[in-house]
Motif scaffolding. Structure first.
Motif, PDB file in Angstrom:
ATOM      1  N   THR A  58      -1.001 -28.251   2.321  1.00 45.36           N
ATOM      2  CA  THR A  58      -0.012 -28.523   3.359  1.00 45.36           C
ATOM      3  C   THR A  58       1.190 -27.603   3.186  1.00 45.36           C
ATOM      4  OG1 THR A  58       1.061 -30.241   2.017  1.00 45.36           O
ATOM      5  CG2 THR A  58      -0.663 -30.967   3.549  1.00 45.36           C
ATOM      6  N   ASN A  59       1.929 -27.447   4.254  1.00 41.60           N
ATOM      7  CA  ASN A  59       3.158 -26.662   4.192  1.00 41.60           C
ATOM      8  C   ASN A  59       4.137 -27.268   5.185  1.00 41.60           C
ATOM      9  OD1 ASN A  59       4.822 -24.603   3.265  1.00 41.60           O
ATOM     10  ND2 ASN A  59       4.212 -23.197   4.895  1.00 41.60           N
ATOM     11  N   TYR A  60       5.419 -27.199   4.857  1.00 46.19           N
ATOM     12  CA  TYR A  60       6.433 -27.856   5.656  1.00 46.19           C
ATOM     13  C   TYR A  60       7.611 -26.928   5.931  1.00 46.19           C
ATOM     14  CZ  TYR A  60       4.009 -32.142   4.289  1.00 46.19           C
ATOM     15  OH  TYR A  60       3.056 -33.111   4.089  1.00 46.19           O
ATOM     16  N   ALA A  61       8.277 -27.169   7.050  1.00 40.57           N
ATOM     17  CA  ALA A  61       9.530 -26.485   7.318  1.00 40.57           C
ATOM     18  C   ALA A  61      10.586 -26.967   6.330  1.00 40.57           C
ATOM     19  CB  ALA A  61       9.984 -26.768   8.744  1.00 40.57           C
ATOM     20  N   ASP A  62      11.518 -26.101   6.032  1.00 44.14           N
ATOM     21  CA  ASP A  62      12.558 -26.460   5.057  1.00 44.14           C
ATOM     22  C   ASP A  62      13.343 -27.698   5.475  1.00 44.14           C
ATOM     23  OD1 ASP A  62      13.420 -23.013   4.155  1.00 44.14           O
ATOM     24  OD2 ASP A  62      11.834 -24.358   3.447  1.00 44.14           O
ATOM     25  N   PHE A  63      13.543 -27.872   6.780  1.00 42.22           N
ATOM     26  CA  PHE A  63      14.384 -28.982   7.226  1.00 42.22           C
ATOM     27  C   PHE A  63      13.732 -30.343   6.996  1.00 42.22           C
ATOM     28  CE2 PHE A  63      11.921 -29.995  10.888  1.00 42.22           C
ATOM     29  CZ  PHE A  63      11.505 -28.809  11.462  1.00 42.22           C
ATOM     30  N   VAL A  64      12.429 -30.336   6.695  1.00 46.03           N
ATOM     31  CA  VAL A  64      11.728 -31.598   6.437  1.00 46.03           C
ATOM     32  C   VAL A  64      12.278 -32.268   5.185  1.00 46.03           C
ATOM     33  CG1 VAL A  64       9.508 -32.551   5.760  1.00 46.03           C
ATOM     34  CG2 VAL A  64       9.643 -30.952   7.655  1.00 46.03           C
ATOM     35  N   LYS A  65      12.614 -31.468   4.174  1.00 45.09           N
ATOM     36  CA  LYS A  65      13.299 -31.942   2.961  1.00 45.09           C
ATOM     37  C   LYS A  65      12.584 -33.114   2.302  1.00 45.09           C
ATOM     38  CE  LYS A  65      17.706 -30.854   5.194  1.00 45.09           C
ATOM     39  NZ  LYS A  65      18.952 -31.427   5.725  1.00 45.09           N
ATOM     40  N   GLY A  66      11.270 -33.121   2.348  1.00 45.03           N
ATOM     41  CA  GLY A  66      10.518 -34.195   1.729  1.00 45.03           C
ATOM     42  C   GLY A  66      10.466 -35.482   2.529  1.00 45.03           C
ATOM     43  N   ARG A  67      10.981 -35.470   3.749  1.00 51.88           N
ATOM     44  CA  ARG A  67      10.989 -36.696   4.554  1.00 51.88           C
ATOM     45  C   ARG A  67       9.720 -36.907   5.345  1.00 51.88           C
ATOM     46  NH1 ARG A  67      14.581 -36.509   8.690  1.00 51.88           N
ATOM     47  NH2 ARG A  67      14.487 -34.228   8.743  1.00 51.88           N
ATOM     48  N   PHE A  68       8.995 -35.830   5.626  1.00 47.26           N
ATOM     49  CA  PHE A  68       7.802 -35.913   6.465  1.00 47.26           C
ATOM     50  C   PHE A  68       6.550 -35.641   5.633  1.00 47.26           C
ATOM     51  CE2 PHE A  68      10.022 -34.333  10.638  1.00 47.26           C
ATOM     52  CZ  PHE A  68      10.938 -35.358  10.526  1.00 47.26           C
ATOM     53  N   THR A  69       5.444 -36.278   6.033  1.00 50.90           N
ATOM     54  CA  THR A  69       4.162 -36.026   5.398  1.00 50.90           C
ATOM     55  C   THR A  69       3.099 -35.847   6.461  1.00 50.90           C
ATOM     56  OG1 THR A  69       4.775 -37.387   3.483  1.00 50.90           O
ATOM     57  CG2 THR A  69       2.436 -36.900   3.795  1.00 50.90           C
ATOM     58  N   ILE A  70       2.366 -34.750   6.391  1.00 54.62           N
ATOM     59  CA  ILE A  70       1.254 -34.517   7.300  1.00 54.62           C
ATOM     60  C   ILE A  70      -0.039 -34.869   6.578  1.00 54.62           C
ATOM     61  CG2 ILE A  70       1.021 -32.064   6.663  1.00 54.62           C
ATOM     62  CD1 ILE A  70       0.276 -31.523   9.614  1.00 54.62           C
ATOM     63  N   SER A  71      -0.952 -35.497   7.303  1.00 52.20           N
ATOM     64  CA  SER A  71      -2.245 -35.857   6.730  1.00 52.20           C
ATOM     65  C   SER A  71      -3.285 -35.854   7.830  1.00 52.20           C
ATOM     66  CB  SER A  71      -2.180 -37.227   6.053  1.00 52.20           C
ATOM     67  OG  SER A  71      -1.832 -38.234   6.974  1.00 52.20           O
ATOM     68  N   ARG A  72      -4.533 -35.899   7.449  1.00 51.61           N
ATOM     69  CA  ARG A  72      -5.621 -35.881   8.437  1.00 51.61           C
ATOM     70  C   ARG A  72      -6.802 -36.669   7.909  1.00 51.61           C
ATOM     71  NH1 ARG A  72      -7.282 -29.858   9.291  1.00 51.61           N
ATOM     72  NH2 ARG A  72      -8.973 -30.803  10.532  1.00 51.61           N
ATOM     73  N   ASP A  73      -7.623 -37.098   8.857  1.00 47.86           N
ATOM     74  CA  ASP A  73      -8.895 -37.739   8.545  1.00 47.86           C
ATOM     75  C   ASP A  73      -9.938 -37.084   9.435  1.00 47.86           C
ATOM     76  OD1 ASP A  73     -11.152 -39.343   8.312  1.00 47.86           O
ATOM     77  OD2 ASP A  73      -9.974 -41.181   8.070  1.00 47.86           O
TER      78      ASP A  73
END
Length: 116
Positions: A58-73
């Motif tokens: 996974t990779n995140y934008a800097d502004f996410v700051k650990g607040r968001f999590t992406i996942s899939r099934d």
């Protein structure tokens, strides 16, 4: 034709959590990288997060700051974006996108509004 349908947006107070979902209609879902983007009123579209085809990276934008999590099934043809501690600046139309190579397929978006 691949269809992506987002859901889960809404109007919340700052500090709240939301979980966005994106369901895809394609038998090739497990081969695609999947991402979330957002576009706030009057601003350009910006990248939020991406998950690779098998969910390992996974990779995140800097502004996410650990607040968001992406996942899939892949068994459910679904990708999620768990958003925590939302801020007013997170207000935007959130889109999911599927990438066989480039981001070729896009959903219609789900709106998130965060009030202070």
């Amino acid at each position: 034709q691949v269809q992506l349908v987002e859901s889960g947006g809404g109007s919340v107070q700052a500090g709240a959590d939301l979980r966005l979902s994106c369901a895809a209609s394609t038998r090739f879902f497990s081969t695609y990288n999947l991402a979330w983007f957002r576009q706030a009123p009057g601003k350009g579209r910006e990248f939020v997060a991406v998950v690779n085809f098998n969910g390992v990276r996974t990779n995140y934008a800097d502004f996410v700051k650990g607040r968001f999590t992406i996942s899939r099934d892949n068994a459910k043809n679904t990708v999620w974006l768990q958003m925590s501690n939302l801020e007013p600046d997170d207000s935007a139309l959130y889109y999911c996108a599927a990438a066989p190579a480039e981001y070729d397929y896009w959903g219609q978006g789900t709106r998130v509004t965060v009030s202070s």
